[in-house]
Motif scaffolding. Structure first.
Motif, mmCIF file in Angstrom:
data_model
loop_
_atom_site.group_PDB
_atom_site.id
_atom_site.type_symbol
_atom_site.label_atom_id
_atom_site.label_comp_id
_atom_site.label_asym_id
_atom_site.label_seq_id
_atom_site.Cartn_x
_atom_site.Cartn_y
_atom_site.Cartn_z
ATOM 1 N N LYS A 142 0.893 -1.193 -0.006
ATOM 2 C CA LYS A 142 -0.087 0.201 0.149
ATOM 3 C C LYS A 142 0.804 1.259 -0.094
ATOM 4 O O LYS A 142 2.126 1.384 0.653
ATOM 5 N N CYS A 194 -1.922 11.639 0.758
ATOM 6 C CA CYS A 194 -2.571 11.521 -0.672
ATOM 7 C C CYS A 194 -2.253 12.507 -1.406
ATOM 8 O O CYS A 194 -2.050 13.842 -1.120
ATOM 9 N N PHE A 251 -5.855 3.848 1.913
ATOM 10 C CA PHE A 251 -5.966 3.936 0.385
ATOM 11 C C PHE A 251 -6.564 2.578 0.195
ATOM 12 O O PHE A 251 -6.101 1.368 0.632
ATOM 13 N N TRP A 272 -4.576 3.295 -7.108
ATOM 14 C CA TRP A 272 -5.154 3.405 -5.627
ATOM 15 C C TRP A 272 -5.943 4.573 -5.548
ATOM 16 O O TRP A 272 -6.137 5.361 -6.388
ATOM 17 N N CYS A 330 -8.054 7.071 -2.772
ATOM 18 C CA CYS A 330 -8.039 7.673 -1.410
ATOM 19 C C CYS A 330 -9.618 7.646 -0.933
ATOM 20 O O CYS A 330 -10.456 8.244 -1.557
#
Length: 135
Positions: A19, A24, A34, A62, A64
């Protein structure tokens, strides 16, 4: 070496992607929430042994949880918005900057020969050559 690095990275994306850490890139809030949004293929170009090879790399997108921005964290061997791997871009750029009398047209040659394209699907060699304005 770089091909193995690309393959290892793609394997890690498929199996157990790490991750992202830090804030962010959209809302700049520092949190660890995330979620995996998508996995996409990215075709990279790699100059090796006088040929331009097409290599597929998997990249993870990814999301947020706060601002819902989707983003990609690029591995060290890829520069955003560039097709060629970082190693090749740096190599050609370094040669061009360090050798005062060399033209960029000469930089993209392999020992005086033009760099050609290899077709990975059936092993044949494409007739195109790497243009000095490509990298």
């Amino acid at each position: 070496k770089i091909q193995k690095e690309i393959q290892d990275y793609s394997d890690s994306v498929k199996n157990n992607p790490p991750k992202p850490t830090g804030p962010c890139p959209g809302c700049f809030k520092d949190h660890a929430d995330f979620t995996k949004h998508d996995i996409r293929k990215r075709i990279l170009l790699l100059v090796q042994a006088g040929y331009v090879l097409r290599v597929i790399c998997l990249l993870i997108r990814w999301e947020c949880s706060l601002c819902e921005l989707t983003f990609t964290i690029y591995p060290d061997f890829i520069l955003p918005f560039k097709r060629f791997v970082k190693e090749n871009i740096i190599s050609f750029g370094k040669k061009y900057l360090e050798e005062e009398k060399i033209s960029y047209r000469e930089v993209v040659k392999n020992e005086g020969d033009l760099i050609g394209y290899a077709d990975n699907s059936d092993g044949t060699i494409d007739e195109r050559c790497l243009s000095h304005s490509t990298v």
